[in-house]
Design an enzyme around this catalytic site. Structure first.
Site, short mmCIF file in Angstrom:
data_model
loop_
_atom_site.label_atom_id
_atom_site.label_comp_id
_atom_site.label_asym_id
_atom_site.label_seq_id
_atom_site.Cartn_x
_atom_site.Cartn_y
_atom_site.Cartn_z
N GLU A 14 0.78 -1.21 0.06
CA GLU A 14 0.02 0.06 -0.12
C GLU A 14 0.74 1.14 0.02
O GLU A 14 1.89 1.24 0.46
CB GLU A 14 -0.87 -0.03 1.20
CG GLU A 14 -2.00 -0.80 1.24
CD GLU A 14 -1.64 -2.27 1.73
OE1 GLU A 14 -0.79 -2.48 2.18
OE2 GLU A 14 -2.64 -3.15 1.53
N TYR B 142 8.41 2.45 -6.85
CA TYR B 142 7.51 1.26 -7.21
C TYR B 142 7.26 0.97 -8.67
O TYR B 142 7.20 -0.15 -9.26
CB TYR B 142 6.28 1.09 -6.42
CG TYR B 142 6.49 1.07 -4.62
CD1 TYR B 142 7.60 0.30 -4.30
CD2 TYR B 142 5.84 2.19 -3.92
CE1 TYR B 142 7.90 0.33 -2.81
CE2 TYR B 142 6.03 1.92 -2.74
CZ TYR B 142 7.09 1.17 -2.11
OH TYR B 142 7.34 1.28 -0.74
C1 LIG Z 1 9.98 6.22 -0.26
C2 LIG Z 1 11.59 6.33 0.18
C3 LIG Z 1 11.77 4.93 0.78
C4 LIG Z 1 12.31 6.09 -1.30
O1 LIG Z 1 13.74 5.94 -0.84
P1 LIG Z 1 14.98 6.30 -1.45
O2 LIG Z 1 16.42 5.41 -1.11
O3 LIG Z 1 15.33 7.83 -1.36
O4 LIG Z 1 14.62 6.00 -3.08
P2 LIG Z 1 15.36 6.45 -4.48
O5 LIG Z 1 16.80 6.81 -4.31
O6 LIG Z 1 14.98 5.37 -5.45
O7 LIG Z 1 14.37 7.88 -4.65
C5 LIG Z 1 13.05 7.81 -4.83
C6 LIG Z 1 12.52 9.19 -5.16
O8 LIG Z 1 12.85 10.14 -4.29
C7 LIG Z 1 13.26 11.35 -4.71
N1 LIG Z 1 14.27 11.86 -4.04
C8 LIG Z 1 15.62 12.24 -4.52
N2 LIG Z 1 16.40 12.87 -3.52
C9 LIG Z 1 15.66 12.95 -2.61
C10 LIG Z 1 15.87 13.39 -1.12
N3 LIG Z 1 17.05 14.02 -1.03
N4 LIG Z 1 14.98 13.44 -0.33
C11 LIG Z 1 13.60 12.85 -0.82
N5 LIG Z 1 13.60 12.48 -1.90
C12 LIG Z 1 14.36 12.18 -3.00
C13 LIG Z 1 13.71 11.17 -6.36
O9 LIG Z 1 12.88 11.99 -6.81
C14 LIG Z 1 13.42 9.89 -6.49
O10 LIG Z 1 12.60 9.58 -7.79
P3 LIG Z 1 13.25 9.46 -9.12
O11 LIG Z 1 14.56 8.51 -9.02
O12 LIG Z 1 12.30 9.06 -9.97
O13 LIG Z 1 13.82 10.82 -9.15
C15 LIG Z 1 12.12 7.47 1.00
O14 LIG Z 1 11.76 8.59 0.49
C16 LIG Z 1 11.37 7.30 2.40
O15 LIG Z 1 11.82 6.51 2.94
N6 LIG Z 1 10.31 8.22 2.81
C17 LIG Z 1 9.65 7.94 3.96
C18 LIG Z 1 9.07 6.69 4.24
C19 LIG Z 1 8.07 6.26 3.14
O16 LIG Z 1 7.33 6.95 2.59
N7 LIG Z 1 8.24 4.96 2.59
C20 LIG Z 1 7.43 4.30 1.62
C21 LIG Z 1 6.14 3.96 2.30
S1 LIG Z 1 4.95 2.97 1.07
#
Ligand SMILES: CC(C)(COP(=O)(O)OP(=O)(O)OC[C@H]1O[C@@H](n2cnc3c(N)ncnc32)[C@H](O)[C@@H]1OP(=O)(O)O)[C@@H](O)C(=O)NCCC(=O)NCCS
Length: 156
Positions: free
Chosen positions: A111, A123
């Site tokens: 989800e 995703y």
């Molecule tokens: C969603 C999450 C897990 C992605 O982790 P991540 O390791 O940053 O993933 P990625 O490096 O693949 O980046 C994902 C996207 O975040 C964005 N991103 C890049 N730098 C970033 C930064 N400094 N801060 C936040 N988001 C950023 C990018 O746009 C990227 O998308 P793109 O590659 O299409 O440009 C992370 O943002 C997170 O922990 N969020 C809070 C918890 C959460 O929402 N979890 C998901 C629940 S379903």
């Protein structure tokens, strides 16, 4: 020659001793974080937990997966704010998908909040497709927020 940041990240199984570090990231990442009890219960009942660690074994991200009756479910996936945008979540997602395949799951479900564009991009890139909406699934400051239910079909 310098290494890519994600080459310095290691993904391994979550242990009970990782829970305090995991909880610290959880609490700064979500408006409605899981409690310590939830993490410990997940590990106790045999859900698969992963952590992503930096060089000094510092926990910089984590994921939790359940697998039952042919279906895997990503229950949590989170990266510490300072380590986002480096592909760390993708490394943990691959570990979870591999685990789901090893356990003969036919699909991986999860989800996500419609407002969580970073997670949705992650995703989508990995091939997850939207299969349903769960109305009012998440708590939110304005009441409840729907969840998008995404699925990745695994083939053998
Ligand atoms: C969603 C999450 C897990 C992605 O982790 P991540 O390791 O940053 O993933 P990625 O490096 O693949 O980046 C994902 C996207 O975040 C964005 N991103 C890049 N730098 C970033 C930064 N400094 N801060 C936040 N988001 C950023 C990018 O746009 C990227 O998308 P793109 O590659 O299409 O440009 C992370 O943002 C997170 O922990 N969020 C809070 C918890 C959460 O929402 N979890 C998901 C629940 S379903």
């Amino acid at each position: 020659m310098s290494a890519e940041p994600r080459q310095l990240i290691h993904v391994r199984s979550m242990r009970a001793r990782d829970v305090p570090a995991v909880l610290a990231i959880e609490q700064v990442s979500y408006g409605y974080p899981w409690s310590e009890r939830i993490f410990r219960d997940c590990l106790r009942v045999g859900y698969r937990g992963w952590v992503a660690t930096a060089l000094d074994d510092q926990v910089v991200g984590y994921g939790m997966l359940s697998v039952a009756v042919g279906e895997a479910h990503v229950l949590n996936l989170c990266v510490a704010p300072d380590f986002r945008g480096l592909g760390v979540a993708g490394l943990m997602l691959e570990a979870m998908i591999t685990q789901a395949e090893l356990e003969r799951a036919e699909s991986v479900l999860l989800e996500v909040r419609p407002s969580n564009s970073a997670a949705r991009r992650l995703y989508k890139r990995r091939g997850f497709k939207r299969i349903a909406t769960r109305p009012g699934y998440y708590p939110s400051p304005d009441g409840r927020e729907d969840a998008l239910l995404l699925a990745l079909e695994l083939d053998f």
